[in-house]
Design a protein around this motif. Structure first.
Motif, PDB file in Angstrom:
ATOM      1  N   PHE A 288      17.692  47.714  56.778  1.00 41.90           N
ATOM      2  CA  PHE A 288      16.903  49.086  57.117  1.00 41.90           C
ATOM      3  C   PHE A 288      17.874  49.422  58.726  1.00 41.90           C
ATOM      4  O   PHE A 288      18.239  50.793  58.581  1.00 41.90           O
ATOM      5  CB  PHE A 288      15.299  48.930  57.668  1.00 41.90           C
ATOM      6  CG  PHE A 288      15.318  49.842  58.483  1.00 41.90           C
ATOM      7  CD1 PHE A 288      14.857  51.255  58.209  1.00 41.90           C
ATOM      8  CD2 PHE A 288      14.852  50.199  59.706  1.00 41.90           C
ATOM      9  CE1 PHE A 288      14.263  52.219  58.735  1.00 41.90           C
ATOM     10  CE2 PHE A 288      14.102  51.186  60.562  1.00 41.90           C
ATOM     11  CZ  PHE A 288      14.020  52.358  60.186  1.00 41.90           C
ATOM     12  N   LEU A 289      18.134  48.423  59.449  1.00 41.57           N
ATOM     13  CA  LEU A 289      18.361  48.797  60.886  1.00 41.57           C
ATOM     14  C   LEU A 289      20.388  49.264  60.992  1.00 41.57           C
ATOM     15  O   LEU A 289      20.636  50.833  61.448  1.00 41.57           O
ATOM     16  CB  LEU A 289      19.124  47.522  61.218  1.00 41.57           C
ATOM     17  CG  LEU A 289      17.655  47.607  62.842  1.00 41.57           C
ATOM     18  CD1 LEU A 289      17.702  45.794  62.773  1.00 41.57           C
ATOM     19  CD2 LEU A 289      17.000  48.788  63.519  1.00 41.57           C
ATOM     20  N   SER A 290      20.875  49.204  59.724  1.00 39.99           N
ATOM     21  CA  SER A 290      22.353  49.799  59.106  1.00 39.99           C
ATOM     22  C   SER A 290      22.244  51.356  58.757  1.00 39.99           C
ATOM     23  O   SER A 290      23.300  51.520  59.078  1.00 39.99           O
ATOM     24  CB  SER A 290      22.842  48.950  58.088  1.00 39.99           C
ATOM     25  OG  SER A 290      22.224  49.074  56.993  1.00 39.99           O
ATOM     26  N   PHE A 291      21.376  51.666  58.529  1.00 43.26           N
ATOM     27  CA  PHE A 291      20.913  53.292  58.334  1.00 43.26           C
ATOM     28  C   PHE A 291      21.345  53.583  59.975  1.00 43.26           C
ATOM     29  O   PHE A 291      21.132  55.468  60.114  1.00 43.26           O
ATOM     30  CB  PHE A 291      19.651  53.800  57.735  1.00 43.26           C
ATOM     31  CG  PHE A 291      20.128  53.393  56.409  1.00 43.26           C
ATOM     32  CD1 PHE A 291      21.355  54.126  55.112  1.00 43.26           C
ATOM     33  CD2 PHE A 291      19.720  52.124  55.617  1.00 43.26           C
ATOM     34  CE1 PHE A 291      21.383  54.040  54.033  1.00 43.26           C
ATOM     35  CE2 PHE A 291      19.899  52.116  54.366  1.00 43.26           C
ATOM     36  CZ  PHE A 291      20.479  52.888  53.501  1.00 43.26           C
ATOM     37  N   VAL A 292      20.268  52.972  61.159  1.00 46.54           N
ATOM     38  CA  VAL A 292      20.556  54.163  62.473  1.00 46.54           C
ATOM     39  C   VAL A 292      21.185  53.651  63.159  1.00 46.54           C
ATOM     40  O   VAL A 292      21.165  53.964  64.406  1.00 46.54           O
ATOM     41  CB  VAL A 292      18.628  53.616  62.574  1.00 46.54           C
ATOM     42  CG1 VAL A 292      18.098  54.688  61.467  1.00 46.54           C
ATOM     43  CG2 VAL A 292      18.594  52.368  62.763  1.00 46.54           C
ATOM     44  N   VAL A 293      22.470  53.145  63.500  1.00 41.79           N
ATOM     45  CA  VAL A 293      23.735  52.592  64.069  1.00 41.79           C
ATOM     46  C   VAL A 293      24.491  53.006  64.020  1.00 41.79           C
ATOM     47  O   VAL A 293      25.565  52.509  65.138  1.00 41.79           O
ATOM     48  CB  VAL A 293      23.433  51.417  64.317  1.00 41.79           C
ATOM     49  CG1 VAL A 293      21.779  50.170  63.917  1.00 41.79           C
ATOM     50  CG2 VAL A 293      23.881  50.314  62.595  1.00 41.79           C
ATOM     51  N   TRP A 294      24.994  54.190  62.889  1.00 40.48           N
ATOM     52  CA  TRP A 294      26.339  54.124  62.682  1.00 40.48           C
ATOM     53  C   TRP A 294      26.752  54.575  63.446  1.00 40.48           C
ATOM     54  O   TRP A 294      28.146  54.335  63.654  1.00 40.48           O
ATOM     55  CB  TRP A 294      26.282  55.405  61.368  1.00 40.48           C
ATOM     56  CG  TRP A 294      26.219  56.737  62.130  1.00 40.48           C
ATOM     57  CD1 TRP A 294      26.787  57.744  62.626  1.00 40.48           C
ATOM     58  CD2 TRP A 294      24.991  57.558  61.829  1.00 40.48           C
ATOM     59  NE1 TRP A 294      26.119  58.889  63.267  1.00 40.48           N
ATOM     60  CE2 TRP A 294      24.747  58.358  62.198  1.00 40.48           C
ATOM     61  CE3 TRP A 294      23.617  56.957  61.872  1.00 40.48           C
ATOM     62  CZ2 TRP A 294      23.956  60.033  62.945  1.00 40.48           C
ATOM     63  CZ3 TRP A 294      22.739  58.153  61.775  1.00 40.48           C
ATOM     64  CH2 TRP A 294      22.443  59.304  62.247  1.00 40.48           C
ATOM     65  N   ALA A 295      26.577  55.598  64.953  1.00 39.84           N
ATOM     66  CA  ALA A 295      27.448  55.749  66.000  1.00 39.84           C
ATOM     67  C   ALA A 295      27.855  55.223  66.670  1.00 39.84           C
ATOM     68  O   ALA A 295      28.422  55.610  67.778  1.00 39.84           O
ATOM     69  CB  ALA A 295      26.917  57.802  67.018  1.00 39.84           C
ATOM     70  N   HIS A 296      27.572  54.010  67.026  1.00 40.25           N
ATOM     71  CA  HIS A 296      28.389  53.332  67.505  1.00 40.25           C
ATOM     72  C   HIS A 296      29.667  52.469  67.495  1.00 40.25           C
ATOM     73  O   HIS A 296      30.091  51.956  67.801  1.00 40.25           O
ATOM     74  CB  HIS A 296      27.677  51.870  67.300  1.00 40.25           C
ATOM     75  CG  HIS A 296      27.392  50.694  65.986  1.00 40.25           C
ATOM     76  ND1 HIS A 296      26.651  50.158  66.016  1.00 40.25           N
ATOM     77  CD2 HIS A 296      28.671  50.695  65.600  1.00 40.25           C
ATOM     78  CE1 HIS A 296      26.875  48.933  65.121  1.00 40.25           C
ATOM     79  NE2 HIS A 296      27.895  49.458  64.481  1.00 40.25           N
TER      80      HIS A 296
END
Lengths: 526, 361
Positions: A288-296
């Motif tokens: 789930f978290l993998s979808f909301v961290v891309w811009a790091h």
């Protein structure tokens, strides 16, 4: 098929037309190993050029083609298909199913891969050379400024995406519909769980990648301006789309690896996996978290500070479920009865080195510090610790662990151990010094470097040659096992192994579980 | 082993540099803090693992326990890491807010990334901007190993960015072609240069010195050959440098009105060729990424077409528009040079006035 028989067909048609999950799994595994050697060869060219400062072997433009193809071949050709191959072999046997749910599609999803990679590799011989814009292919370097071969690259990516999506749909359909009676979701082996979650990630993000390359195609050939500011587009849009695919992609690679070590560590600890339920929840949280961290991956593109803060906090959070997994594996070993056959060695190697890669990942998540790390060799070191020591080590462990079940012959344990130690040492000589040169200021993707980076680069190259050579030993060991390994006939090859795949005869017959088994015990209990 | 013995701490930097700026020091401290937290956790976790590997082995006759869960322990190792993360997030947030504080700059410099050089333009309220390109000066002979490499191999330029010390300098960063990234480790400034968009960053350098960095976003074949060099000088020295630059610019524009000799044009043309053209077109005009200059039908053909390509570039290729990068004297010189060097021998002489007429017409 007029006559009803159970053996494989003979000759080349067995492989061309097969719908058998074991045959297809075998083809995936050999294909991915061939790609691993090809991608490894590109890496050797890179390390040979970087052995000393100055340009020696290749030109800068060709160097960039090597880094690009190395990344693409390793990610899409070696690591991803290898885990699909493993899923093909193991998921039906682990859940008590006779085959995959969609066997013809299974055949098709494999057979479109070789042409795709043939096309990608053929770009090396085209005018203007192969793609040279990095495996992340940022626009406009990959659009307006790309060599003509970029169109073939785009088509190859499309085919790979189609293959991955079909493979994932197949896995989801198989796991949902074909579990043996009594095999509830919370009794499934961890490897099946991690692959189920991975398959959902793949179905979600491969179309996004397809969208990105289609937009590139339109920009290049049909006059659109998705990624060109001159026409109202935005080059940074490309990065957002790419990493919305790309970040889940790295978990697509690592989650099945988690699954593999979650099978192997309990087997050689002779003790059930610690915290099975929390492992499942941790895997789902990571997905789930993998979808909301891309811009790091994009801290330096000039995002607003609120965006930076959001992506920094979300990224740091991933440390929690990842930590849970590491703690669970160590607790599984704690007070077990440990033995250290080759699969266990590679799993422990995975555990130590992946955790190191996790630590550098946490450091990279800190946005202000990332301004100094971004696009340096520190990042190269980080992702090789998680991709090579993570995914590749666990895949190697898997091959040693299940190979006797697949072919009914035992590999050479002493050669396996030598392979492990050479790999482990070679890997660390290659990638540990890259932390140092990265922190000292060496950017990645450069064919030549300032003199203060020379010593560590030479060390890194020597390590790479050692690590590369150790893979030939692996190849030899696998072939020697298949041809002339000592025969094993115990259903349970390993005394601590648990799961349905160890209840079928050894070697696993062409068809297994034509009658579904009855499952009563929870996964991983003795 | 001799290889390892030759390692010295001075030659082989193993850690991030704290740099010279306040922000650099803050980032360095943050980096060390997170690293030490990771080291402590790592040592603790691996100690447990290695103890288990040592004590709980089958070969020592250790019998396996069968425990496989403990809600208390599992809650603890979820909550404790979460608290540690919050402790990390606090200093990280305050440092990030500092980095983003672009207000109240005393000097603005527009930095434009080109394949493969940086352009610096000092924005002046009077409109008299100083602007110049900063090219790699490491000779091809050093890169291709026929000459000994100098101390600042690949990190040296013809004209560095000059900034005053103790002054808040704001960088406005953009690019002309592909994405580049402007990085100077010791100033702790790294920002992507994106064509069509302008990013901001800033620095305040407390001490004079020369600070070196590189492009850090893959930008094509010569990505590794576009260094950044910053000279931080005292504000007085900076004023003097600015005045000298303005004077030189005026002298250049005077020169553009004159008629130059063939020898002067050839000499300057060679210099320009070796900074602006050589990477793509080769030291002997043999071509490479770009077409060959030697024997080229464009170079030996119609002058206006040749001039148009050099001045305006060729859309969709790596051939850039050099009218933005070279002044009229330099353009005239390099055109003359290309038409007469490498055996082209057309005998054509191009004067600065010809180029001016061309660009205006």
């Amino acid at each position: 098929m007029g006559d009803h028989h159970h053996g494989p067909a003979t000759g080349v048609t067995r492989w061309l037309f097969t719908t058998n999950h074991k045959d297809i799994g075998t083809m995936y595994l050999w294909f991915s190993f061939a790609m691993f050697l090809l991608g490894g060869f590109f890496a050797m060219v890179i390390r040979a050029e970087l052995f000393q400062p100055g340009m020696q072997l290749v030109e800068p433009a060709f160097f960039n083609q090597m880094t690009t193809l190395h990344g693409l071949v390793m990610v899409f050709g070696a690591i991803m298909p290898s885990f699909v191959g493993l899923a093909n072999w193991l998921i039906p046997m682990m859940i008590g199913a006779p085959d995959m749910a969609l066997p013809r599609m299974n055949n098709w999803s494999f057979w479109i891969l070789p042409p795709a990679f043939l096309m990608l590799a053929s770009t090396l011989f085209m005018e203007g050379g192969a793609p040279a814009f990095g495996w992340t292919f940022y626009a406009p370097l990959s659009t307006t400024y790309a060599p003509p071969s970029v169109t073939f690259f785009i088509f190859a990516i499309h085919i790979l995406g189609v293959s991955s999506i079909m493979g994932s749909i197949n896995i989801i359909a198989t796991v949902m519909n074909m579990r043996a009676p009594g095999m509830t979701y919370m009794k499934m082996p961890m490897f099946v769980w991690t692959w189920l979650i991975t398959a959902f990630l793949l179905v979600a993000v491969m179309p996004v990648l397809a969208g990105a390359v289609t937009m590139m195609l339109m920009d290049i050939h049909f006059g659109t301006s998705f990624f060109s500011a001159a026409g109202g587009g935005d080059p940074v849009l490309f990065q957002h789309i790419f990493w919305f695919f790309g970040h889940p992609e790295v978990y697509i690679i690592i989650l099945p690896a988690f699954g593999v070590v979650s099978q192997i560590i309990p087997a050689f600890s002779r003790k059930p996996l610690f915290g099975y339920a929390s492992m499942v929840y941790a895997t789902a949280s990571i997905a789930f978290l993998s979808f909301v961290v891309w811009a790091h991956h994009m801290y330096t593109v000039g995002m607003p500070v609120a965006g930076e803060l959001f992506f920094m906090y979300a990224t740091m959070l991933i440390a929690v479920p990842t930590g849970v997994k590491v703690f669970n594996w160590i607790s599984t070993m704690w007070r077990g009865s440990l033995s250290f056959e080759t699969p266990m060695l590679f799993s422990i190697g995975f555990l130590v080195l992946f955790t190191l890669g996790g630590f550098t990942g946490l450091m990279l998540s800190i946005a202000p510090a990332d301004f100094q790390y971004h696009d340096t060799y520190f990042v190269v070191a980080h992702f090789h610790y998680v991709m090579v020591a993570g995914a590749v080590f666990s895949m190697t462990a898997a091959v040693y662990y299940w190979l006797p079940k697949w072919c009914g012959r035992m590999y050479s344990e002493s050669m396996g151990k030598i392979h492990f130690w050479i790999s482990f040492i070679g890997f660390n000589i290659t990638f540990f010094p890259q932390h140092f040169v990265g922190l000292a200021g060496m950017p990645r993707r450069i064919p030549d470097y300032a003199l203060q980076f020379a010593d560590f680069n030479m060390m890194s190259s020597i390590g790479a040659f050692i690590y590369g050579a150790s893979q030939l030993l692996f190849l030899y060991n696998v072939i020697a096992t298949i041809v002339s390994g000592e025969r094993v006939s115990d259903e349970k090859v390993w005394d601590g192994a648990e799961g349905l795949e160890w209840t079928v005869p050894t070697p696993a017959p062409y068809h297994t579980f034509e009658e579904p088994p009855l499952v009563s015990k929870p996964a991983g209990t003795f | 082993m001799a290889l390892f013995a030759s390692f010295t701490a001075a030659q082989n930097q193993v850690n991030m540099s704290p740099g010279v700026t306040e922000i650099g020091a803050d980032i360095f401290e943050l980096h060390m803090l997170i690293m030490w937290i990771c080291v402590v956790i790592g040592v603790a976790v691996f100690a447990v693992m290695f103890y288990s590997i040592y004590a709980h082995r089958k070969s020592r006759g250790h019998e396996a326990s069968q425990f496989h869960e403990s809600t208390k322990v599992e809650i603890a190792w979820t909550v404790v890491p979460f608290l540690i993360l919050i402790a990390m997030a606090v200093p990280a947030t305050s440092t990030l807010l500092e980095v983003y504080d672009n207000d109240e700059a005393e000097l603005d410099v527009l930095i434009t990334g080109h394949q493969w050089k940086w352009k610096y333009e000092y924005l002046d309220e009077t409109g008299e901007n100083i602007s110049f390109f900063s090219n790699l000066t490491t000779p091809q002979e050093e890169i291709y190993n026929t000459e000994t490499k100098g101390d600042h191999y690949l990190l040296e330029v013809d004209e560095p960015l000059v900034i005053p010390t103790n002054t808040k300098v704001r960088f406005l960063i953009t690019a002309n072609d592909v994405i580049h990234s402007w990085w100077v480790p010791e100033l702790a400034v790294k920002r992507d240069a994106i064509p069509g968009f302008i990013n901001e960053a800033w620095t305040r350098v407390p001490q004079e010195g020369i600070y070196r960095g590189q492009c850090t976003e893959l930008c094509g074949a010569y990505h590794g050959f576009m260094p950044v060099v910053v000279h931080a000088v005292s504000p007085d020295e900076f004023q003097a440098w600015q005045a000298a630059k303005r004077g030189a610019a005026q002298a250049e524009s005077q020169l553009a009105l004159q008629t130059l000799s063939a020898d002067e044009l050839m000499a300057q043309g060679k210099t320009v060729y070796e900074t602006a053209c050589v990477a793509c077109h080769g030291a002997q005009g043999e071509g490479g990424i770009g077409n060959a200059i030697a024997g080229s039908s464009v170079v030996m053909g119609d002058l206006s077409q040749h001039m148009a390509i050099v001045a305006k570039g060729v859309a969709g290729t790596a051939m850039q528009a050099f009218d933005a990068q070279l002044n009229d004297v330099e353009l005239a010189a390099v055109l003359t040079y290309q038409r007469n060097a490498f055996g082209n021998n057309t005998g054509d002489i191009v004067q600065p006035g010809d180029v001016t007429g061309m660009n205006n017409g």
